[in-house]
Design a protein around this motif. Structure first.
Motif, PDB file in Angstrom:
ATOM      1  N   TRP A 209       7.340  -8.895  -1.743  1.00  0.00           N
ATOM      2  CA  TRP A 209       7.431  -7.776  -2.703  1.00  0.00           C
ATOM      3  C   TRP A 209       7.354  -6.409  -2.031  1.00  0.00           C
ATOM      4  O   TRP A 209       7.682  -5.397  -2.651  1.00  0.00           O
ATOM      5  N   LEU A 210       6.930  -6.392  -0.777  1.00  0.00           N
ATOM      6  CA  LEU A 210       6.863  -5.093  -0.084  1.00  0.00           C
ATOM      7  C   LEU A 210       8.232  -4.640   0.404  1.00  0.00           C
ATOM      8  O   LEU A 210       8.398  -3.515   0.859  1.00  0.00           O
TER       9      LEU A 210
ATOM     10  N   ILE B  29       4.182   0.728   8.974  1.00  0.00           N
ATOM     11  CA  ILE B  29       4.170   1.502   7.729  1.00  0.00           C
ATOM     12  C   ILE B  29       5.059   0.834   6.676  1.00  0.00           C
ATOM     13  O   ILE B  29       6.237   0.577   6.904  1.00  0.00           O
ATOM     14  N   ASP B  30       4.449   0.564   5.497  1.00  0.00           N
ATOM     15  CA  ASP B  30       5.196  -0.104   4.424  1.00  0.00           C
ATOM     16  C   ASP B  30       5.973   0.876   3.548  1.00  0.00           C
ATOM     17  O   ASP B  30       7.063   0.578   3.105  1.00  0.00           O
ATOM     18  N   ARG B  31       5.352   1.985   3.250  1.00  0.00           N
ATOM     19  CA  ARG B  31       6.000   2.921   2.311  1.00  0.00           C
ATOM     20  C   ARG B  31       6.002   4.319   2.911  1.00  0.00           C
ATOM     21  O   ARG B  31       4.964   4.818   3.353  1.00  0.00           O
ATOM     22  N   HIS B  32       7.155   4.932   2.904  1.00  0.00           N
ATOM     23  CA  HIS B  32       7.294   6.291   3.425  1.00  0.00           C
ATOM     24  C   HIS B  32       7.836   7.186   2.312  1.00  0.00           C
ATOM     25  O   HIS B  32       8.972   7.029   1.879  1.00  0.00           O
ATOM     26  N   MET B 124      -0.692  -1.821   1.008  1.00  0.00           N
ATOM     27  CA  MET B 124       0.336  -1.110   1.779  1.00  0.00           C
ATOM     28  C   MET B 124      -0.289  -0.089   2.722  1.00  0.00           C
ATOM     29  O   MET B 124      -1.390   0.405   2.473  1.00  0.00           O
ATOM     30  N   THR B 125       0.457   0.284   3.755  1.00  0.00           N
ATOM     31  CA  THR B 125       0.218   1.559   4.408  1.00  0.00           C
ATOM     32  C   THR B 125       1.232   2.523   3.790  1.00  0.00           C
ATOM     33  O   THR B 125       2.415   2.198   3.698  1.00  0.00           O
ATOM     34  N   VAL B 126       0.749   3.650   3.320  1.00  0.00           N
ATOM     35  CA  VAL B 126       1.609   4.639   2.672  1.00  0.00           C
ATOM     36  C   VAL B 126       1.467   5.949   3.433  1.00  0.00           C
ATOM     37  O   VAL B 126       0.346   6.427   3.632  1.00  0.00           O
ATOM     38  N   GLN B 158       9.358   2.819  12.052  1.00  0.00           N
ATOM     39  CA  GLN B 158       8.589   2.168  10.977  1.00  0.00           C
ATOM     40  C   GLN B 158       7.115   2.008  11.365  1.00  0.00           C
ATOM     41  O   GLN B 158       6.382   1.242  10.746  1.00  0.00           O
ATOM     42  N   CYS B 159       6.704   2.730  12.373  1.00  0.00           N
ATOM     43  CA  CYS B 159       5.326   2.611  12.857  1.00  0.00           C
ATOM     44  C   CYS B 159       4.756   3.989  13.162  1.00  0.00           C
ATOM     45  O   CYS B 159       5.501   4.969  13.253  1.00  0.00           O
TER      46      CYS B 159
END
Ligand code: SF4
Lengths: 212, 471
Positions: A209-210, B29-32, B124-126, B158-159
């Protein structure tokens, strides 16, 4: 990023705690889509007597003669002495950009706000933490001695005074290497691209889902 | 025996040079989240280096800082602001990044729309090029603000390269009094530990008063973690979190929902987890808070007075206080309730969600703003908050009370658009920063909760909401 080598340079004192990023570079200048040219608006509200807006010709503006960086003795300054919690507030990298663009290479304070501290390294501006008592001493010295200069030796992690007093500072080894060699973070990280891919794939399987 | 922060950190650790806890680590990082002010230089360098975003569907973009809150049909008048918003639109279109454009109903303040869309999920990491990214920690996330170079770093890899923080637990126990809100908790905490108290720490908020807060309240609290110096603030996942997320556009659906919530429920500190520092507050003692100076730690309670620098022995501190009083045009020992106001601002990523608007509307219902109030603004946090408020008739309540009802955005929180204070004007604001010039050069900001701002609008000066709610 430019390599950081040992510098000996003029010092100026900003004798006030909690200097925030809005003071360092007011928001109206954040509308720029460039990385350069912010130096003329560093500390804009303290430095000029009129209100600054982007696009104004700074050489035509009224200078606040009492503001520390406007004093003749501090022209050509590269090292800033500051008080606790310097750079608090927003994440704007425009704050380190403007300090660097003005000519600063080093900021010395008893403490910095986290995001600001981090942002400085990314552009090769060196934030140095020294004890509040040492700062008290350096503030006195710089105020009483016109033309006061400090040497910053990154390799040996020392700030050296004209009287040859040495103050050691801490710095993360990784950050130190990046500064000394002018390394690009992104290039370094991409050396681990394979590892990032594997991590991502595993994550995608475990928490699909992520990735939607 | 891990803290929530330890868990989140370990779950995102891609690489580290050594096992030394102080060494640099590569964190996934999951969400940017991206907005117009801190991204143009990052996109530019990315392109110059010939790089592409690593994972497009991790990114959600919106323009919020520069957008006008008045009629938008004519576009943005200020050419410099327009260029910045156009640049974001172009970058997103060119790269295929999801963006809510200015006239999209889903547009709003980046920290309001992430959770509203379900784009912020537990575990998440946001990150976002904005210090108030700490807001998203309310969902059991590791969420923090980054600078433009880091925006570029996340786009490209992404990191992020970072060091582990220390952990602080702030435990608020007991029931809040009537009329006391998450904003008052946040300001009381900052008053207690100072604006640098959280520097170097990730804060977890715990205790019965925090568990009793709605998601809106938890977001308000985590939003202000950065004002306490902490890059990240967080709250453990519970039913309140899960209920809020259910059914939102980006949230997991169908068979994934079950596995997601099973995992999310593990996102809490273990009972025996050890924190580097613990602070405890008694919720029953928290009163409505009002800032009097130019830093959020310069705060007192509604029944308090403006403090007297003469009573402070520390020289640097006394000097700072005096400077703040000069700037604020206040004299020592003035009762807070005697401070008259010129403008009222209800909005910002701290307090512009539906619950905030309801709390303010309840106070102003059937009343009118005082004669000395030149402008009272309500700026909803997003187009969807605005729509919901209108369905509930809140816009009518505000309008009849003399408030202006605006389009969503950051507005007078930082005054990058036309909404601002004129030098010398004094404002009761629900935003998060009272720095010099924050709401306009020379403007004077007092931070308060939405209910307190609403009450001040009606009275023309600060009043104690607890007395109103008893009536
Ligand atoms: S509302 Fe204010 S604090 Fe929040 S993101 Fe916008 S400018 Fe920043």
């Amino acid at each position: 990023m430019e390599k950081f080598e040992t510098i000996t340079a003029l010092v100026a004192p900003m004798d006030r705690a909690n200097i925030d990023t809005d003071a360092i570079i007011p928001k109206q200048f954040l509308k720029s889509i460039k990385r350069t040219g912010f130096g003329q608006n560093l500390f804009d509200e303290w430095r000029y007597l009129d209100h600054g807006e982007p696009g104004m010709d700074s050489s035509q503006r009224k200078i606040n003669p009492a503001f520390v960086l406007n004093l003749p003795r501090y022209q050509g300054v590269q090292i800033l002495l500051a008080r606790a919690n310097f750079g608090c507030g927003s994440s704007r990298e425009h704050a380190p950009w403007s300090l660097q663009d003005y000519g600063f290479r080093v900021i010395i304070a008893p403490s910095f706000a986290d995001i600001f501290f981090n942002n400085c390294y990314k552009i090769g501006l060196l934030p140095i933490v020294l004890d509040a008592a040492i700062l008290d001493y350096l503030f006195e010295e710089v105020k009483s001695t016109e033309g006061y200069r400090l040497t910053v030796d990154l390799q040996n992690q020392k700030v050296i005074s004209p009287k040859r007093e040495e103050f050691t500072f801490e710095i993360d080894i990784f950050r130190k290497q990046c500064l000394l060699n002018g390394l690009d973070d992104i290039g370094l990280t991409l050396q681990h691209a394979e590892k990032i891919n594997q991590f991502e794939q595993k994550r995608r399987n475990e928490q699909p889902w992520l990735f939607m | 025996m891990q803290t929530l922060y330890d868990k989140l950190w370990n779950q995102h650790l891609v690489h580290t040079e050594s096992d030394d806890p102080g060494s640099m680590a590569l964190i996934y990082i999951d969400r940017h989240l991206v907005h117009e002010v801190t991204s143009p230089q990052a996109f530019e360098s990315l392109k110059l280096a010939g790089r592409k975003p690593w994972r497009l569907n991790s990114i959600l973009a919106v323009a919020d800082h520069n957008v006008p809150t008045t009629d938008r049909s004519q576009g943005i008048q200020d050419p410099i602001s327009r260029l910045q918003v156009d640049t974001l639109d172009q970058n997103c279109d060119e790269l295929g990044i999801t963006e809510f454009k200015m006239n999209d109903l889903r547009q709003g303040i980046v920290h309001v729309i992430g959770p509203e869309q379900g784009a912020t999920l537990p575990g998440m990491t946001v990150v976002c090029g904005d210090s108030h990214t700490s807001t998203h920690g309310a969902f059991g996330c590791l969420a923090f603000g980054i600078g433009t170079s880091e925006v570029e770093h996340v786009l490209a890899t992404q990191c992020l390269l970072m060091k582990k923080s220390k952990t602080m637990r702030i435990s608020v126990e007991g029931n809040l009094g009537l009329g006391i809100t998450a904003k008052d908790i946040a300001l009381a905490i900052i008053g207690e530990i100072g604006t640098a108290g959280g520097t170097g720490y990730a804060i977890e908020f715990t205790g019965s008063a925090i568990r009793a807060l709605s998601m809106e309240g938890r977001m308000t609290l985590c939003n202000m973690a950065i004002e306490a110096g902490a890059r990240a603030g967080m709250v453990a996942v519970d039913d309140t979190t899960i209920d809020y997320i259910k059914g939102r556009p980006f949230a997991p659906k169908n068979e994934l929902w079950g596995s997601a919530i099973a995992f999310w429920r593990t996102l809490r500190s273990d009972a025996d987890a050890v924190f580097d520092r613990t602070v405890t507050l008694d919720a029953t003692q928290i009163k409505p808070q009002v800032t009097w100076g130019t830093s959020p730690e310069m705060v007192t309670t509604i029944d308090g007075i403006v403090p007297d620098p003469a009573r402070v022995s520390d020289e640097v501190k006394r000097h700072d206080m005096q400077q703040a009083l000069n700037y604020m045009g206040l004299s020592a020992n003035t009762p807070i309730q005697q401070i008259n106001l010129d403008k009222i601002f209800i909005g910002s990523c701290t307090n512009s969600r539906i619950e905030d608007l309801r709390a303010a509307a309840q106070i102003v219902k059937g009343k009118h703003i005082a004669a000395n109030i030149k402008l009272a603004l309500v700026v909803p946090g997003s187009g969807l908050v605005k729509k919901q408020a209108e369905q509930e008739g809140l816009d009518q309540i505000f309008r009849s009370a003399g408030f202006e009802w605006r389009e969503p955005g950051c507005s007078m929180c930082l005054a990058m658009n036309d909404d601002r204070l004129i030098a010398g004007e004094r404002c009761a604001s629900t935003s998060n920063r009272n720095f010099e010039g924050r709401q306009g050069p020379g403007g004077r900001t007092h931070l308060v909760s939405p209910a307190m701002a609403a009450a001040a609008a009606i009275a023309g000066h600060f009043v104690d909401v607890r007395k109103l709610s008893n009536e």
